[in-house]
Motif scaffolding. Structure first.
Motif, short mmCIF file in Angstrom:
data_model
loop_
_atom_site.label_atom_id
_atom_site.label_comp_id
_atom_site.label_asym_id
_atom_site.label_seq_id
_atom_site.Cartn_x
_atom_site.Cartn_y
_atom_site.Cartn_z
N ARG A 94 17.38 -60.43 7.33
CA ARG A 94 17.78 -60.92 5.78
C ARG A 94 16.76 -61.01 4.98
N ASP A 95 15.42 -61.28 5.47
CA ASP A 95 14.25 -61.41 4.70
C ASP A 95 14.06 -59.84 4.17
N ALA A 96 14.47 -58.76 4.98
CA ALA A 96 14.30 -57.43 4.67
C ALA A 96 15.40 -57.04 3.71
N TRP A 97 16.38 -57.47 3.73
CA TRP A 97 17.57 -57.08 2.57
C TRP A 97 16.98 -57.64 1.45
N GLY A 98 16.71 -58.95 1.61
CA GLY A 98 16.20 -59.76 0.44
C GLY A 98 14.95 -59.14 -0.36
N ALA A 99 14.02 -58.43 0.50
CA ALA A 99 13.08 -57.97 -0.23
C ALA A 99 13.24 -56.44 -0.84
N TYR A 100 14.61 -56.10 -0.37
CA TYR A 100 14.82 -54.82 -1.01
C TYR A 100 15.79 -54.97 -2.25
N GLY A 101 16.01 -56.12 -2.57
CA GLY A 101 16.72 -56.79 -3.74
C GLY A 101 18.09 -57.13 -3.41
N LEU A 102 18.54 -57.01 -2.13
CA LEU A 102 19.94 -57.47 -1.64
C LEU A 102 20.14 -58.98 -1.39
N ASP A 103 20.08 -59.63 -2.32
CA ASP A 103 19.73 -61.17 -2.42
C ASP A 103 20.97 -61.86 -1.72
N LYS A 104 22.30 -61.28 -1.54
CA LYS A 104 23.27 -62.00 -1.00
C LYS A 104 23.25 -61.90 0.60
N PHE A 105 22.46 -61.28 1.14
CA PHE A 105 22.09 -61.55 2.60
C PHE A 105 21.43 -62.57 2.95
N GLN A 106 20.61 -63.29 2.10
CA GLN A 106 19.71 -64.38 2.22
C GLN A 106 20.51 -65.55 2.12
N ALA A 107 21.72 -65.86 1.99
CA ALA A 107 22.48 -66.91 1.59
C ALA A 107 22.84 -67.88 2.55
N GLU A 108 22.63 -67.07 3.92
CA GLU A 108 23.17 -67.90 5.18
C GLU A 108 22.20 -67.66 6.24
N ALA A 109 22.32 -68.31 7.36
CA ALA A 109 21.64 -68.12 8.63
C ALA A 109 22.49 -67.36 9.52
N GLY A 110 21.78 -66.95 10.57
CA GLY A 110 22.43 -66.48 11.81
C GLY A 110 22.71 -65.02 11.72
N PRO A 111 23.56 -64.63 12.62
CA PRO A 111 24.20 -63.13 12.66
C PRO A 111 24.50 -62.82 11.05
N ILE A 112 24.41 -61.58 10.79
CA ILE A 112 24.96 -61.06 9.49
C ILE A 112 26.31 -60.43 9.85
N ASP A 113 27.47 -61.01 8.88
CA ASP A 113 28.81 -60.57 9.10
C ASP A 113 29.49 -60.74 7.65
N VAL A 114 29.02 -59.73 6.98
CA VAL A 114 29.40 -59.73 5.59
C VAL A 114 30.33 -58.70 5.33
N ASP A 115 31.48 -58.77 4.66
CA ASP A 115 32.39 -57.64 4.28
C ASP A 115 31.54 -56.65 3.18
N CYS A 116 31.12 -55.58 3.80
CA CYS A 116 30.55 -54.50 2.91
C CYS A 116 31.46 -53.39 2.72
N GLY A 117 32.71 -53.45 2.92
CA GLY A 117 33.76 -52.52 2.57
C GLY A 117 33.85 -51.52 3.61
N MET A 118 34.61 -50.36 3.64
CA MET A 118 34.91 -49.46 4.78
C MET A 118 34.02 -48.40 4.41
N ALA A 119 33.23 -47.79 5.60
CA ALA A 119 32.25 -46.71 5.47
C ALA A 119 32.58 -45.74 6.63
N PRO A 120 32.48 -44.40 6.29
CA PRO A 120 32.58 -43.33 7.44
C PRO A 120 31.30 -43.24 8.11
N VAL A 121 31.13 -43.37 9.57
CA VAL A 121 30.02 -43.20 10.21
C VAL A 121 30.00 -42.07 11.44
N ARG A 122 28.95 -41.33 11.38
CA ARG A 122 29.08 -40.11 12.17
C ARG A 122 28.51 -40.61 13.56
N LEU A 123 29.37 -40.59 14.42
CA LEU A 123 29.09 -41.14 15.75
C LEU A 123 28.27 -39.69 16.35
#
Length: 299
Positions: A94-123
């Motif tokens: 959360r601190d890292a994403w905040g340092a990058y400018g993504l403040d919304k991930f600093q709003a809570e504590a614990g494991p991050i589980d935010v809806d960031c949409g759908m994305a394709p991942v190459r397994l």
């Protein structure tokens, strides 16, 4: 020493590069660039504790002059977020994403589980992004759709083919560099390479052959399964692509045609047998002319 390090990169000598990285840090302990580059090497090797330490140090040394080189963004913060996610250190992530400018991930504590949409991942990616990169692989390469839960991790929403060694709802760590695109709702979205698997779902993968069903029927089944936490993918239209085309580097006159089945729709399903059987029975009730030829456990 930097020239020797680059020569080690070009020669594929990871051992020498690691030695030189450590020596460079001793010589230039206050250099952001040295810590950042050393952190990239640790990331390539999958040494997440070392990558986290080096990128954390780089973050502290980041200057306005460095910011000019990277258009204001701090790439060490992003790699710090990836490493801390790999280690399950959610507070640091959360601190890292905040340092990058993504403040919304600093709003809570614990494991991050935010809806960031759908994305394709190459397994099981087949092309490295960094010198000396150790590619994660438990099977064949496959691009799947995922529910992205943070900038660095996602949950598989597709039903992967068994050859991929992955299952529906596996949690995967992924990189942030786009490696090709896929279309979603008429838009081009970036593909991200898997860096590792964080959690296995353990959900069995099945295959079903269905005849007499329309596209609307299959969508209704998909919706029903989704409501019950089960997975469905239409495997009838899978495109088996070469590596170049998968990375959007296709050559002129070269293309891949989706596989088709004339007699039956081939579905990939995910879940336990009793749950799938109950859902399919409910789906078939009131629908005439549809036959489920088989429901085979694949793994």
């Amino acid at each position: 020493m930097w020239s020797e390090w680059k020569a080690a990169d070009e020669g594929g000598d990871a051992g020498l590069a690691a030695v030189l990285a450590s020596e460079l840090l001793e010589l230039t302990p206050k250099s952001y660039y040295s810590w950042f580059q050393a952190g990239l090497l640790s990331k390539a090797l999958g040494n997440w504790p070392e990558s986290l330490d080096r990128n954390t140090r780089a973050l502290k040394l980041f200057t306005p002059k460095d910011a000019e080189e990277f258009n204001g963004a701090n790439p060490a913060a992003w790699n710090m977020g990836i490493a801390s996610t790999a280690l399950g250190d959610w507070s640091t992530a959360r601190d890292a994403w905040g340092a990058y400018g993504l403040d919304k991930f600093q709003a809570e504590a614990g494991p991050i589980d935010v809806d960031c949409g759908m994305a394709p991942v190459r397994l099981n990616p087949d092309q490295p992004s960094l010198p000396h990169q150790v590619l994660f692989s438990v099977g064949k390469t496959e691009v799947v759709w995922c529910w992205r839960r943070s900038p660095a991790h996602a949950i598989i929403a597709s039903v992967p083919l068994p050859e991929s060694g992955h299952r529906f709802r596996d949690m995967v760590l992924h990189d942030g560099e786009p490696k090709g695109t896929r279309r979603l709702d008429g838009l081009q979205v970036s593909v991200f390479d898997e860096l590792g698997r964080l959690e296995e779902s353990g959900l069995p993968t099945w295959q079903a052959q269905i005849v007499g069903a329309t596209a609307a029927d299959i969508q209704a089944l998909s919706d029903l399964l989704g409501q019950r936490g089960l997975g469905l993918d239409d495997w009838s239209g899978i495109r088996l692509m070469c590596s170049k085309c998968s990375h959007d580097a296709r050559e002129d006159g070269h293309d891949h045609i989706p596989t088709t089945s004339e007699d039956a729709i081939r579905l990939g399903l995910a879940g336990h047998e009793a749950d799938l059987g109950g859902a399919i029975d409910a789906w078939l009730a009131g629908r005439h002319g549809i036959d489920v030829l088989n429901l085979d456990l694949l793994w």
